[in-house]
Scaffold this active site. Structure first.
Site, PDB file in Angstrom:
ATOM      1  N   LYS A 189       0.820  -1.217   0.000  1.00 23.65           N
ATOM      2  CA  LYS A 189       0.000   0.000   0.000  1.00 23.65           C
ATOM      3  C   LYS A 189       0.856   1.270   0.000  1.00 23.65           C
ATOM      4  O   LYS A 189       0.650   2.175  -0.807  1.00 23.65           O
ATOM      5  CB  LYS A 189      -0.929  -0.023   1.226  1.00 23.65           C
ATOM      6  N   ILE A 190       1.814   1.324   0.930  1.00 20.80           N
ATOM      7  CA  ILE A 190       2.617   2.553   1.063  1.00 20.80           C
ATOM      8  C   ILE A 190       3.579   2.695  -0.115  1.00 20.80           C
ATOM      9  O   ILE A 190       3.690   3.770  -0.719  1.00 20.80           O
ATOM     10  CB  ILE A 190       3.375   2.555   2.414  1.00 20.80           C
ATOM     11  N   THR A 201      11.233   4.496   6.186  1.00 19.35           N
ATOM     12  CA  THR A 201      10.049   4.806   7.005  1.00 19.35           C
ATOM     13  C   THR A 201       9.381   3.497   7.416  1.00 19.35           C
ATOM     14  O   THR A 201       8.227   3.500   7.832  1.00 19.35           O
ATOM     15  CB  THR A 201       9.016   5.658   6.220  1.00 19.35           C
ATOM     16  N   SER A 202      10.094   2.382   7.286  1.00 20.12           N
ATOM     17  CA  SER A 202       9.450   1.091   7.509  1.00 20.12           C
ATOM     18  C   SER A 202       9.725   0.557   8.914  1.00 20.12           C
ATOM     19  O   SER A 202       8.919   0.771   9.824  1.00 20.12           O
ATOM     20  CB  SER A 202       9.918   0.121   6.433  1.00 20.12           C
ATOM     21  N   ARG A 203      10.841  -0.110   9.114  1.00 22.93           N
ATOM     22  CA  ARG A 203      11.248  -0.549  10.448  1.00 22.93           C
ATOM     23  C   ARG A 203      12.763  -0.406  10.535  1.00 22.93           C
ATOM     24  O   ARG A 203      13.484  -0.722   9.580  1.00 22.93           O
ATOM     25  CB  ARG A 203      10.854  -2.010  10.702  1.00 22.93           C
ATOM     26  N   GLU A 255      15.273   2.031  18.451  1.00 24.00           N
ATOM     27  CA  GLU A 255      14.411   3.166  18.797  1.00 24.00           C
ATOM     28  C   GLU A 255      13.543   2.929  20.029  1.00 24.00           C
ATOM     29  O   GLU A 255      13.064   3.887  20.656  1.00 24.00           O
ATOM     30  CB  GLU A 255      13.495   3.523  17.617  1.00 24.00           C
ATOM     31  N   HIS A 300       9.722   8.181  14.279  1.00 23.11           N
ATOM     32  CA  HIS A 300       8.592   7.305  13.933  1.00 23.11           C
ATOM     33  C   HIS A 300       7.299   8.119  13.861  1.00 23.11           C
ATOM     34  O   HIS A 300       6.301   7.758  14.485  1.00 23.11           O
ATOM     35  CB  HIS A 300       8.486   6.163  14.945  1.00 23.11           C
ATOM     36  N   GLN A 301       7.354   9.207  13.117  1.00 24.11           N
ATOM     37  CA  GLN A 301       6.190  10.093  13.043  1.00 24.11           C
ATOM     38  C   GLN A 301       5.491  10.033  11.687  1.00 24.11           C
ATOM     39  O   GLN A 301       4.513  10.757  11.458  1.00 24.11           O
ATOM     40  CB  GLN A 301       6.583  11.548  13.356  1.00 24.11           C
ATOM     41  N   ALA A 302       5.968   9.140  10.790  1.00 28.05           N
ATOM     42  CA  ALA A 302       5.410   9.144   9.430  1.00 28.05           C
ATOM     43  C   ALA A 302       3.897   8.923   9.436  1.00 28.05           C
ATOM     44  O   ALA A 302       3.181   9.446   8.587  1.00 28.05           O
ATOM     45  CB  ALA A 302       6.099   8.082   8.584  1.00 28.05           C
ATOM     46  N   PHE A 303       3.409   8.177  10.421  1.00 29.66           N
ATOM     47  CA  PHE A 303       1.968   7.864  10.451  1.00 29.66           C
ATOM     48  C   PHE A 303       1.131   9.019  11.001  1.00 29.66           C
ATOM     49  O   PHE A 303      -0.087   9.004  10.899  1.00 29.66           O
ATOM     50  CB  PHE A 303       1.730   6.633  11.358  1.00 29.66           C
TER      51      PHE A 303
HETATM   52  P1  NAI Z   1       1.878  -3.857   2.852  1.00 28.39           P
HETATM   53  O1  NAI Z   1       1.681  -5.163   3.528  1.00 28.39           O
HETATM   54  O2  NAI Z   1       0.740  -3.253   2.087  1.00 28.39           O
HETATM   55  O3  NAI Z   1       3.141  -3.957   1.860  1.00 28.39           O
HETATM   56  C1  NAI Z   1       4.340  -4.577   2.207  1.00 28.39           C
HETATM   57  C2  NAI Z   1       4.981  -5.089   0.939  1.00 28.39           C
HETATM   58  O4  NAI Z   1       6.245  -5.654   1.276  1.00 28.39           O
HETATM   59  C3  NAI Z   1       4.151  -6.200   0.252  1.00 28.39           C
HETATM   60  O5  NAI Z   1       3.987  -5.904  -1.113  1.00 28.39           O
HETATM   61  C4  NAI Z   1       4.994  -7.448   0.457  1.00 28.39           C
HETATM   62  O6  NAI Z   1       4.875  -8.364  -0.614  1.00 28.39           O
HETATM   63  C5  NAI Z   1       6.391  -6.845   0.521  1.00 28.39           C
HETATM   64  N1  NAI Z   1       7.359  -7.755   1.113  1.00 28.39           N
HETATM   65  C6  NAI Z   1       7.166  -8.740   2.043  1.00 28.39           C
HETATM   66  N2  NAI Z   1       8.322  -9.376   2.296  1.00 28.39           N
HETATM   67  C7  NAI Z   1       9.261  -8.776   1.522  1.00 28.39           C
HETATM   68  C8  NAI Z   1      10.647  -9.002   1.323  1.00 28.39           C
HETATM   69  N3  NAI Z   1      11.297  -9.986   1.958  1.00 28.39           N
HETATM   70  N4  NAI Z   1      11.300  -8.207   0.446  1.00 28.39           N
HETATM   71  C9  NAI Z   1      10.648  -7.227  -0.241  1.00 28.39           C
HETATM   72  N5  NAI Z   1       9.337  -6.973  -0.094  1.00 28.39           N
HETATM   73  C10 NAI Z   1       8.646  -7.754   0.759  1.00 28.39           C
HETATM   74  O7  NAI Z   1       2.393  -2.870   3.983  1.00 28.39           O
HETATM   75  P2  NAI Z   1       2.340  -1.269   3.997  1.00 28.39           P
HETATM   76  O8  NAI Z   1       1.070  -0.803   4.610  1.00 28.39           O
HETATM   77  O9  NAI Z   1       2.732  -0.758   2.654  1.00 28.39           O
HETATM   78  O10 NAI Z   1       3.495  -0.944   5.068  1.00 28.39           O
HETATM   79  C11 NAI Z   1       4.861  -1.203   4.797  1.00 28.39           C
HETATM   80  C12 NAI Z   1       5.643  -1.079   6.087  1.00 28.39           C
HETATM   81  O11 NAI Z   1       5.627   0.275   6.523  1.00 28.39           O
HETATM   82  C13 NAI Z   1       5.056  -1.875   7.277  1.00 28.39           C
HETATM   83  O12 NAI Z   1       5.536  -3.188   7.303  1.00 28.39           O
HETATM   84  C14 NAI Z   1       5.518  -1.100   8.470  1.00 28.39           C
HETATM   85  O13 NAI Z   1       6.709  -1.693   8.972  1.00 28.39           O
HETATM   86  C15 NAI Z   1       5.851   0.298   7.931  1.00 28.39           C
HETATM   87  N6  NAI Z   1       5.017   1.347   8.514  1.00 28.39           N
HETATM   88  C16 NAI Z   1       5.647   2.423   9.091  1.00 28.39           C
HETATM   89  C17 NAI Z   1       4.909   3.466   9.626  1.00 28.39           C
HETATM   90  C18 NAI Z   1       5.584   4.675  10.218  1.00 28.39           C
HETATM   91  O14 NAI Z   1       4.918   5.471  10.896  1.00 28.39           O
HETATM   92  N7  NAI Z   1       6.859   4.890   9.991  1.00 28.39           N
HETATM   93  C19 NAI Z   1       3.442   3.408   9.650  1.00 28.39           C
HETATM   94  C20 NAI Z   1       2.879   2.264   8.954  1.00 28.39           C
HETATM   95  C21 NAI Z   1       3.650   1.263   8.437  1.00 28.39           C
END
Ligand code: NAI
Length: 343
Positions: free
Chosen positions: A153-154, A228-230, A259, A291-294
């Site tokens: 999604k993101i 912005t992921s983990r 963090e 961790h404020q992206a959300f």
């Molecule tokens: P999503 O589930 O829609 O997309 C994740 C994508 O990563 C999927 O297309 C999946 O196939 C892919 N993926 C899975 N394993 C993988 C690998 N080994 N290598 C490459 N790609 C792989 O998740 P969404 O909503 O897009 O969120 C992504 C990440 O963003 C979350 O996992 C979360 O850690 C992080 N996040 C951070 C926030 C923040 O405030 N900084 C807020 C929300 C999410």
């Protein structure tokens, strides 16, 4: 229904109080994070509501089960902080799979623009009536190659934003989206060809330290890295070395490996013990947000709405669309796909 709400911040309360009242859920707000010492606060509660840095390990799960707690309601998408395998069969876990993918994707672009146009430096200079331009030279995003790791999604929204800037987008995903028209390449090609790399995949065993000293060797000189992921997708010490050697041209970090005890808290009057973080922050080409992206109005409302919907759905029907377990994603083992329930 009663839920113990851990790691409460002032911005959490209005939306959860509003939706909790509408749906008959009483939240008991605690500022402390959930851990083995604080789990007892959930006594008398049907569930706990937790966030990204609450440590829901096996010992915490055991304590919650002893107290008769039936649900862990994550008010976030990622669940790497929960021992989902250990929880299986003992306590139900629900999450908020999406609340505002736009919030995170837009924040990633905000950090990228800040970095490449040196806005963080210019802001401080003009506040001090220093109007010189020396050292502020940036580069055009137009025509540059951005490598996006994770096209969920993101990632997809971030890709659309980058396309709007006229960037050339290449992507890597373990499970590429069919018929998306995206230009999927290998991870090595992402490392070798990208002027900017942005991570949007979950933290798993496979994605742990995707950026380390070996992959840094493969990067294009001057690359900007956005995370912005983990945090643990990047080996922070290797990143620091990459910055010091000038191989990496900039880092935009909304998340950081260590963090958990630092982000979301005010340490402005303290001496931060984490030397790697302190050194990264001291670099002119590293931008850190905590961790404020959300954190947008829209996302906070969506989080509270979905979390309370999850709770009501589960306690009404005994199952919840947003329940998860360690079988999720493995089609042949996923009981929820067949029965609607993880267990
Ligand atoms: P999503 O589930 O829609 O997309 C994740 C994508 O990563 C999927 O297309 C999946 O196939 C892919 N993926 C899975 N394993 C993988 C690998 N080994 N290598 C490459 N790609 C792989 O998740 P969404 O909503 O897009 O969120 C992504 C990440 O963003 C979350 O996992 C979360 O850690 C992080 N996040 C951070 C926030 C923040 O405030 N900084 C807020 C929300 C999410």
């Amino acid at each position: 229904m009663k839920f113990a709400f851990f790691d409460t911040k002032p911005y959490d309360k209005p939306s959860f109080e509003r939706y909790g009242e509408q749906r008959g859920i009483k939240f008991k707000f605690f500022e402390t994070k959930l851990n083995e010492d604080t789990a007892a606060l959930a006594k008398g509660c049907d569930g706990v509501c937790v966030f990204v840095n609450d440590n829901v390990n096996a010992a915490v799960i055991d304590k919650l089960c002893e107290l008769g707690v039936k649900m862990i309601a994550l008010r976030c998408a990622g669940y790497n902080n929960v021992d989902v395998k250990y929880a299986f069969g003992k306590i139900h876990i629900v999450r908020v799979p999406a609340y505002s993918p736009y919030a995170v994707a837009e924040h990633a672009m905000a950090m990228l623009l800040t970095s490449v146009r040196r806005i963080h430096k210019a802001y401080i200079r003009t506040k001090d009536f220093n109007f010189s331009l020396s050292g502020l030279t940036g580069f055009d995003l137009y025509g540059k190659t951005v490598g996006v790791v994770g096209t969920g999604k993101i990632g997809r929204i971030f890709i659309d934003i980058c396309k709007g800037f006229g960037m050339n987008v290449i992507a890597y995903d373990k499970f590429p989206a069919k018929d998306s028209g995206l230009n999927y390449v290998t991870l090595d090609e992402i490392y070798e060809k990208s002027d900017v790399i942005s991570f949007h995949c979950p933290l798993t065993e496979e994605t742990y330290h995707l950026i380390d000293d070996k992959t840094i060797d493969k990067l294009k000189k001057g690359v900007i890295i956005i995370n912005t992921s983990r945090g643990a997708l990047i080996d922070a010490e290797a990143l620091l070395e990459g910055i010091k050697s000038r191989k990496i041209g900039g880092a935009c970090l909304d998340v950081y490996e260590e963090e958990a005890d630092i982000f979301f808290e005010d340490y402005s009057g303290h001496i931060v013990e984490d030397d790697t973080l302190a050194r990264l922050i001291s670099m002119p080409n590293v931008i850190v947000t905590s961790h404020q992206a959300f954190l947008t109005e829209e996302a906070l409302m969506n989080i509270a709405e979905t979390t309370t919907d999850n709770i009501v759905e589960f306690f009404d029907k005994g199952m919840c669309t947003n329940e998860l377990c360690y079988h999720c994603g493995r089609i042949e083992e996923c009981r929820k796909n067949r029965t609607g329930k993880c267990f």
